[in-house]
Design a protein around this motif. Structure first.
Motif, mmCIF file in Angstrom:
data_model
loop_
_atom_site.group_PDB
_atom_site.id
_atom_site.type_symbol
_atom_site.label_atom_id
_atom_site.label_comp_id
_atom_site.label_asym_id
_atom_site.label_seq_id
_atom_site.Cartn_x
_atom_site.Cartn_y
_atom_site.Cartn_z
ATOM 1 N N TYR A 74 1.075 -1.583 0.381
ATOM 2 C CA TYR A 74 -0.197 0.164 -0.092
ATOM 3 C C TYR A 74 0.996 0.972 0.009
ATOM 4 N N ASN A 75 0.902 1.832 -0.814
ATOM 5 C CA ASN A 75 0.884 3.148 -0.764
ATOM 6 C C ASN A 75 0.530 4.567 -0.429
ATOM 7 N N PHE A 76 1.089 4.944 0.269
ATOM 8 C CA PHE A 76 0.556 5.602 1.075
ATOM 9 C C PHE A 76 0.469 7.243 0.846
ATOM 10 N N ASN A 77 0.778 7.538 -0.375
ATOM 11 C CA ASN A 77 1.387 8.922 -0.933
ATOM 12 C C ASN A 77 -0.204 9.247 -1.911
ATOM 13 N N THR A 78 -0.255 7.732 -2.583
ATOM 14 C CA THR A 78 -1.155 7.785 -3.498
ATOM 15 C C THR A 78 -2.360 6.691 -2.624
ATOM 16 N N ASN A 79 -2.455 6.235 -2.093
ATOM 17 C CA ASN A 79 -3.604 5.098 -1.676
ATOM 18 C C ASN A 79 -3.999 4.845 -2.626
ATOM 19 N N GLU A 80 -2.971 3.357 -2.986
ATOM 20 C CA GLU A 80 -3.299 3.300 -4.161
ATOM 21 C C GLU A 80 -2.244 2.103 -3.150
ATOM 22 N N GLU A 81 -2.781 -0.022 -3.831
ATOM 23 C CA GLU A 81 -1.586 -0.704 -4.020
ATOM 24 C C GLU A 81 -1.618 -0.380 -5.452
#
Length: 268
Positions: A74-81
């Motif tokens: 999970y990417n905290f910057n893009t809020n996407e997996e």
């Protein structure tokens, strides 16, 4: 200026014996010289970095598993997996720190669950030796769990051996005749099963502990695991706060500097 980040580490300590004797730095430097050592199989890697400083062996130990591995992160910057960048043949070793204090034959380690890994490493390089961990116990625990007796070593001002009732007056006077400031009585039992008589003798030593300079009693419990009672003992826990980088990985130099400083205080 950015404030340095620190995290806590808790080190637990145990006595470590080689062939039922304390450890010697020359022996370890010969068999395990400074360098890196690995132990790999299809699913796990262990990496040991060893170096020596003064009377200490410093060990930075990393262990990692190939799996389980989530295919996504999970990417905290893009809020996407997104796909996990770690490959299936890669591991992320987790840090464990340890030192051996050769002055006291004490092992301090930041994760007690990793003791076995260190012992297995030592056994590879001391294949004909018996390497044993001995926990430190208080009087009650020691008496309750002691099943076999290895050694008793008692030190005192010579005339106190008689006053404490541990030796006859004649024998105590004979020892006192050597004019030593401290005398040590060493008894070997060679893994002898305890009985009521021996347990009573151990209890009588405990009752006299305020009159004695030191007491060291070693034996084993019902599972044949080493036990140690030591009035010169050390606290079994040391808490430190050490620097971490932006990835929250500890600075090895900072960990060792703080830990060794605290161990030296334990020894004084």
């Amino acid at each position: 200026m950015k404030k340095a980040n620190k995290k806590s580490l808790i080190f637990s300590g145990v006595f470590l014996y080689l062939n039922d004797e304390r450890l010697y730095i020359d022996n370890f430097q010969q068999n395990l010289p400074t360098g890196s050592y690995t132990n790999n199989d299809d699913s796990k890697v262990q990496i040991f970095n060893i170096e020596y400083e003064e009377n200490y062996m410093k060990m930075n130990f990393g262990e990692g598993m190939v799996g389980p591995r989530n295919p996504n992160v999970y990417n905290f910057n893009t809020n996407e997996e997104e796909p996990n960048p770690r490959q299936k043949n890669q591991v992320e070793p987790r840090q464990t720190f340890a030192i051996i204090d050769f002055k006291t034959s004490f092992l301090w380690i930041s994760n007690s669950k990793k003791r076995t890994a260190l012992i297995e490493l030592f056994k590879r390089y001391f294949p004909t030796s018996s390497i044993v961990i001995k926990e430190i116990y208080d009087e009650t625990q020691f008496i309750e769990m002691l099943k076999t007796l290895d050694n008793i070593k008692i030190s005192a001002v010579p005339n106190l051996f008689s006053d404490s009732g541990l030796l006859s007056k004649i024998l105590s006077e004979e020892i006192n005749g050597y004019e030593a400031s401290v005398a040590t009585l060493s008894l070997s039992y060679n893994n002898r099963l305890t009985n009521n008589y021996l347990i009573d003798k151990v209890k009588s030593i405990f009752k006299q502990k305020n009159s004695l300079k030191s007491i060291v009693i070693s034996g084993k419990d019902e599972n044949n695991l080493g036990m140690l009672f030591n009035t010169e003992g050390f606290s079994r826990k040391i808490d430190i706060e050490a620097l971490v980088d932006e990835d929250e990985m500890f600075s090895s130099d900072d960990v060792y500097n703080i830990l060794i400083s605290k161990v030296k205080n334990e020894n004084t």
